[in-house]
Design an enzyme around this catalytic site. Sequence first.
Site, PDB file in Angstrom:
ATOM      1  N   LYS A  22     -33.373  -6.735 -25.364  1.00  0.00           N
ATOM      2  CA  LYS A  22     -33.047  -5.362 -25.789  1.00  0.00           C
ATOM      3  C   LYS A  22     -31.555  -5.217 -26.067  1.00  0.00           C
ATOM      4  O   LYS A  22     -31.154  -4.680 -27.106  1.00  0.00           O
ATOM      5  CB  LYS A  22     -33.461  -4.372 -24.688  1.00  0.00           C
ATOM      6  CG  LYS A  22     -32.848  -2.999 -24.848  1.00  0.00           C
ATOM      7  CD  LYS A  22     -33.212  -2.057 -23.717  1.00  0.00           C
ATOM      8  CE  LYS A  22     -32.363  -2.131 -22.482  1.00  0.00           C
ATOM      9  NZ  LYS A  22     -31.144  -1.325 -22.450  1.00  0.00           N
ATOM     10  N   CYS A 118     -24.019   8.695 -17.554  1.00  0.00           N
ATOM     11  CA  CYS A 118     -25.459   8.531 -17.350  1.00  0.00           C
ATOM     12  C   CYS A 118     -25.685   8.269 -15.876  1.00  0.00           C
ATOM     13  O   CYS A 118     -24.730   8.233 -15.103  1.00  0.00           O
ATOM     14  CB  CYS A 118     -26.019   7.412 -18.220  1.00  0.00           C
ATOM     15  SG  CYS A 118     -25.463   5.801 -17.713  1.00  0.00           S
ATOM     16  N   ARG A 123     -19.282   5.780 -17.422  1.00  0.00           N
ATOM     17  CA  ARG A 123     -19.373   4.954 -18.624  1.00  0.00           C
ATOM     18  C   ARG A 123     -18.577   5.491 -19.823  1.00  0.00           C
ATOM     19  O   ARG A 123     -19.142   5.857 -20.864  1.00  0.00           O
ATOM     20  CB  ARG A 123     -20.846   4.737 -19.014  1.00  0.00           C
ATOM     21  CG  ARG A 123     -21.606   4.050 -17.898  1.00  0.00           C
ATOM     22  CD  ARG A 123     -23.015   3.755 -18.265  1.00  0.00           C
ATOM     23  NE  ARG A 123     -23.143   2.577 -19.110  1.00  0.00           N
ATOM     24  CZ  ARG A 123     -24.292   2.179 -19.654  1.00  0.00           C
ATOM     25  NH1 ARG A 123     -25.382   2.882 -19.448  1.00  0.00           N
ATOM     26  NH2 ARG A 123     -24.348   1.099 -20.407  1.00  0.00           N
ATOM     27  N   ASP A 309     -27.608  -5.878 -14.180  1.00  0.00           N
ATOM     28  CA  ASP A 309     -28.948  -5.451 -14.603  1.00  0.00           C
ATOM     29  C   ASP A 309     -30.070  -6.122 -13.797  1.00  0.00           C
ATOM     30  O   ASP A 309     -31.249  -5.830 -14.020  1.00  0.00           O
ATOM     31  CB  ASP A 309     -29.149  -5.720 -16.099  1.00  0.00           C
ATOM     32  CG  ASP A 309     -28.309  -4.795 -16.964  1.00  0.00           C
ATOM     33  OD1 ASP A 309     -27.768  -3.812 -16.430  1.00  0.00           O
ATOM     34  OD2 ASP A 309     -28.185  -5.048 -18.179  1.00  0.00           O
ATOM     35  N   ARG A 401     -38.374   1.877 -21.924  1.00  0.00           N
ATOM     36  CA  ARG A 401     -37.132   1.675 -22.677  1.00  0.00           C
ATOM     37  C   ARG A 401     -36.780   0.196 -22.762  1.00  0.00           C
ATOM     38  O   ARG A 401     -36.090  -0.218 -23.701  1.00  0.00           O
ATOM     39  CB  ARG A 401     -35.978   2.416 -22.004  1.00  0.00           C
ATOM     40  CG  ARG A 401     -36.137   3.916 -22.045  1.00  0.00           C
ATOM     41  CD  ARG A 401     -34.912   4.597 -21.534  1.00  0.00           C
ATOM     42  NE  ARG A 401     -33.754   4.202 -22.336  1.00  0.00           N
ATOM     43  CZ  ARG A 401     -32.530   4.671 -22.157  1.00  0.00           C
ATOM     44  NH1 ARG A 401     -32.301   5.547 -21.218  1.00  0.00           N
ATOM     45  NH2 ARG A 401     -31.538   4.273 -22.923  1.00  0.00           N
TER      46      ARG A 401
END
Length: 426
Positions: A22, A118, A123, A309, A401
């Site tokens: 992604k 977010c 960020r 992540d 997502r």
Amino acid sequence: MDRIVITGGAPLNGTIPIFGAKNSALKLQAAALLSADPVMLENMPDLADTRFMAQLLNTLGVEITWIKETHTLRMHAAEIVSTIAPYDQVRKMRASFNVLGPLLARAGHATVSLPGGCAIGARPVDLHLKAFEAMGADIVIEQGYVKAAALRGLKGAEIDFPFVSVGATEHAMLAAVLAHGDTVLKNTAREPEIIDLADCLNAMGAKVEGAGTSEIRIKGVAKLSGVKHPVVADRIEAGTYAMAAAAAGGNVLLSGARFEHLGAMLKFLRDAGVRVEAEGRGIRVQRKLTDRMNAVDFETEPFPGFPTDLQAQAMALMCMADGVSRIKETIFENRFMHAPELARLGAKIEVHGNEAVVTGVPKLVGAPVMATDLRASVSLVVAGLAAEGETTVNRVYHLDRGFEKLEAKLQACGAQIVREREDQAA
Ligand code: EPZ
């Protein structure tokens, strides 16, 4: 809203295909704005985020064709019809901000909403904007929009980033390829997605050297052509399924996963007592259910360090390990939102600022949970696969997502996991 219901305890056995990344695909999609010729991305992940980016590109004038059978996305930006990325489109997905650089480089101006913060942190995009200013763009921020102009074109510059940013490195590359003259980017991110972007841009006729190191040198060219480029395998998807196999136990081949992109995570798994090895064009992960995992300390870092992540998924594993694990999150200031949700399954986690101390328990027990971001949500799936009884993960749109066919891939390996559609769930 859909939800996912998992009955834990079934080991995973089989093969899980790993799709395109992604976080690479989204920047490669933005690169399509740089050429008047068609850009074809193969191994394209079909996700809520990549669909969303395609829609935004379409409003800017890019003709979009999804070729589902071959996982290919064709994008043709023959003409840019708009240079405005509105608030709603950037607010919903931060990566939309990445159209600014290519629009500036190709059309000479762009108006793009500031992405804002977010769930995982503030960020900011100051490094992105400083890079464009160094390349000669005039930038003003008005009413929440970045208005950028370089009517006579961008010019090459030397940009030394004060700290490593994946997004700023990629965004500066996307602009510098069409600038007049040479650009040198210093203290750049070294993630595999940066190399993938450089490979794609070079195949379009750009002159980018040094991607994957801390210094990237770019010679600007007047124009880029079309390309057919395969998106690099998703190391975060691969890492997530590796954690899932470790959590549930079993023997899984992650086909297409790139061993060399997952060094820090594979070391973590080995230290935890999980067997991982390269096999053909993939990675095999094995864990005997009778062996309890060891507690391992780790901290997140830019590549080649442990990826932020995968922090939530690794924490889910450590909840069941033998001993105490200390986890430090150094990339984002608020990325432990999964901790209270994991606690609902019986995990023992204390969070102090950017450090979490996880005391492993012999078993987790299923519960209803929800999370506020993509990786946090999938960590609850990882935990749910190992927990006793039923875990219901709410707010599944986060998972959509970033994970294509999540339930199908896990079901194929024996997991008891189903999606309840909104009408069923009501
Ligand atoms: C990318 O975000 C990924 N997103 C993130 O994945 C990933 O967690 C992150 O890189 C780190 O690997 C995409 O690729 C779409 P950064 P990015 O710029 O580029 C600060 C996921 O779950 N910073 O490397 O936004 C920033 O706030 C997502 O798929 C500034 O202060 O990350 C952060 O603390 C979540 N000013 C740090 O730098 C700037 O101008 C690193 O962020 C830019 C960044």
